[in-house]
Design an enzyme around this catalytic site. Structure first.
Site, mmCIF file in Angstrom:
data_model
loop_
_atom_site.group_PDB
_atom_site.id
_atom_site.type_symbol
_atom_site.label_atom_id
_atom_site.label_comp_id
_atom_site.label_asym_id
_atom_site.label_seq_id
_atom_site.Cartn_x
_atom_site.Cartn_y
_atom_site.Cartn_z
ATOM 1 N N LYS A 36 -46.814 59.928 -121.171
ATOM 2 C CA LYS A 36 -46.060 60.013 -119.853
ATOM 3 C C LYS A 36 -47.069 60.116 -118.633
ATOM 4 O O LYS A 36 -48.216 60.119 -118.581
ATOM 5 C CB LYS A 36 -45.303 61.532 -120.095
ATOM 6 C CG LYS A 36 -46.228 62.783 -120.093
ATOM 7 C CD LYS A 36 -45.476 63.908 -120.535
ATOM 8 C CE LYS A 36 -46.586 65.161 -120.733
ATOM 9 N NZ LYS A 36 -45.820 66.278 -121.423
ATOM 10 N N TYR A 253 -63.609 70.505 -91.602
ATOM 11 C CA TYR A 253 -62.483 71.135 -90.926
ATOM 12 C C TYR A 253 -62.689 72.582 -91.420
ATOM 13 O O TYR A 253 -62.972 73.036 -92.398
ATOM 14 C CB TYR A 253 -61.030 70.702 -91.567
ATOM 15 C CG TYR A 253 -60.799 69.293 -91.041
ATOM 16 C CD1 TYR A 253 -60.465 69.089 -89.603
ATOM 17 C CD2 TYR A 253 -60.605 68.321 -91.873
ATOM 18 C CE1 TYR A 253 -60.275 67.863 -89.400
ATOM 19 C CE2 TYR A 253 -60.260 67.317 -91.473
ATOM 20 C CZ TYR A 253 -60.006 66.871 -90.292
ATOM 21 O OH TYR A 253 -59.630 65.405 -89.793
#
Ligand SMILES: *Cc1c(COP(=O)(O)O)cnc(C)c1O
Length: 356
Positions: A36, A253
């Site tokens: 999957k 950041y």
């Protein structure tokens, strides 16, 4: 021409080795390889080909199942959430796809259609996870109707355990399941990777390994190497810039990290838009030119920072391995407060895959 240096290298040989580990653990079971989510981010068709020795495949979307049939796979293919609307049933039947039936709505639709060929059913019992499946009475009622339906070619009772990888284990769910199966003579399907490794009583008719095929351990306390599993995906990139930091200088950041001494820092071309977790903290392990180091600073969309302290020969072009060979994905996942499954599935489409 040089392109952006990130790639996911996928070892097909490791996949088939890991399938043989499944057979070592569960020699008497047929194997439904769980592919999957684009084979946990590894690529549907190449993975199916490496695992073509499996007796079957399990996934979610009918479209993906049909791709396997078109590619010539004749094995059992099971849709783990069954079907979502009655329009899917004619193709499910025509292409001999098996379906999980987990609720009364699906049962009613399946039994009321007029299908070209009968369909194989995995009948799901809710043994305690409370996600999909029937309770005991619902299960028996469903079994009666499926047995009486011309649309059904075979029935495999199945369940999925909520804590097979943890200390809690499967004892109470297994008691529920055994009580339900008592006196019935169907092949059943109980085990994911963690169950089939740890609990011999779950190695029944069909086992459903996923994560172990991709070479990662399902357990927080046991490594893949200890289980004899080989990593399949190596996510690697390269350093594209180097910065020399003065004491007190920040990185990225935020900044989430400040140097407390002069430091060399590498900027690697890998960020959260590639699938690397943005919440990776300072200190998440990486390999820089084969040597262990750590991330520092906040992960940005396209880049992250690695500490080059003590790796003096590293510079622009040096390889950075984010996980895979030499650095288990579970370890990186643990540092980031997640599991290897999520790292693999998050590989972004923009990260090219190469198979070897
Ligand atoms: C995903 C899944 C599996 C595979 O689980 P792993 O932990 O990856 O081995 C097995 N069964 C069901 C129902 C699943 O959804």
């Amino acid at each position: 021409m040089m392109t952006r240096p990130i790639e996911a290298r996928i070892s097909l040989d490791a996949l088939s080795k890991n399938l043989s580990r499944v057979r070592d653990f569960a020699p008497g079971s047929a194997v439904l390889s769980v592919i999957k989510a684009n084979a946990y981010g590894h690529g549907l068709l190449p993975v199916a080909s490496a695992l073509s020795g499996s007796e079957g495949f399990a996934l979610l979307e009918l479209g993906e199942a049909l791709k396997l049939r078109q590619a010539g796979y004749r094995q059992k293919i099971v849709l783990l959430e069954g079907f979502f609307s009655a329009d899917e049933l004619p193709e499910i039947s025509a292409y001999e796809i098996d379906i999980v039936i987990h609720c009364k709505e699906q049962l009613d639709l399946l039994c009321s259609e007029n299908l070209p060929k009968p369909v194989g059913v995995f009948l799901k019992f809710n043994s305690g996870m409370n996600r999909l499946g029937f309770d005991r009475n619902g299960f028996y009622a469903a079994l009666e109707r499926l047995r009486g339906s011309v649309n059904v070619s075979g029935i495999v009772p199945m369940t999925h355990f909520p804590a097979a990888d943890l200390d809690a284990g499967i004892a109470s769910e297994m008691r529920e399941m055994e009580a339900v199966l008592h006196g019935l003579s169907f092949p059943s399907s109980l085990a994911n990777s963690a169950s089939l490794i740890r609990y011999p009583e779950t190695r029944t008719g069909w086992v459903r390994p996923g994560i172990m095929l991709y070479g990662a351990s399902p357990f927080p306390e046991t490594s893949a190497a200890e289980l004899g599993l080989t990593p399949v995906m190596t996510l690697a990139s390269r350093i594209i810039a180097v910065q020399d930091l003065k004491p007190g200088a920040g990185v990225g950041y935020g900044p989430l990290f400040r140097a407390d001494r002069p430091m060399r820092v590498g900027v690697a071309a890998c960020g959260y838009a590639d699938g690397y977790p943005r919440h990776a903290p300072n200190g998440t392990p990486v390999l820089v030119g084969g040597k262990r180091s750590r991330t520092i600073g906040r992960v940005s969309m396209d880049m992250l920072y690695v500490d080059l302290s003590g790796i003096d020969d590293a510079g622009i072009g040096t390889e950075v391995v984010l996980w895979g060979e030499g650095l288990p994905a579970e370890e990186v996942a643990h540092a980031c407060g997640t599991i290897s499954y999520e790292l693999f599935c998050a590989r972004a489409p923009r990260v090219p895959v190469s198979y070897y």
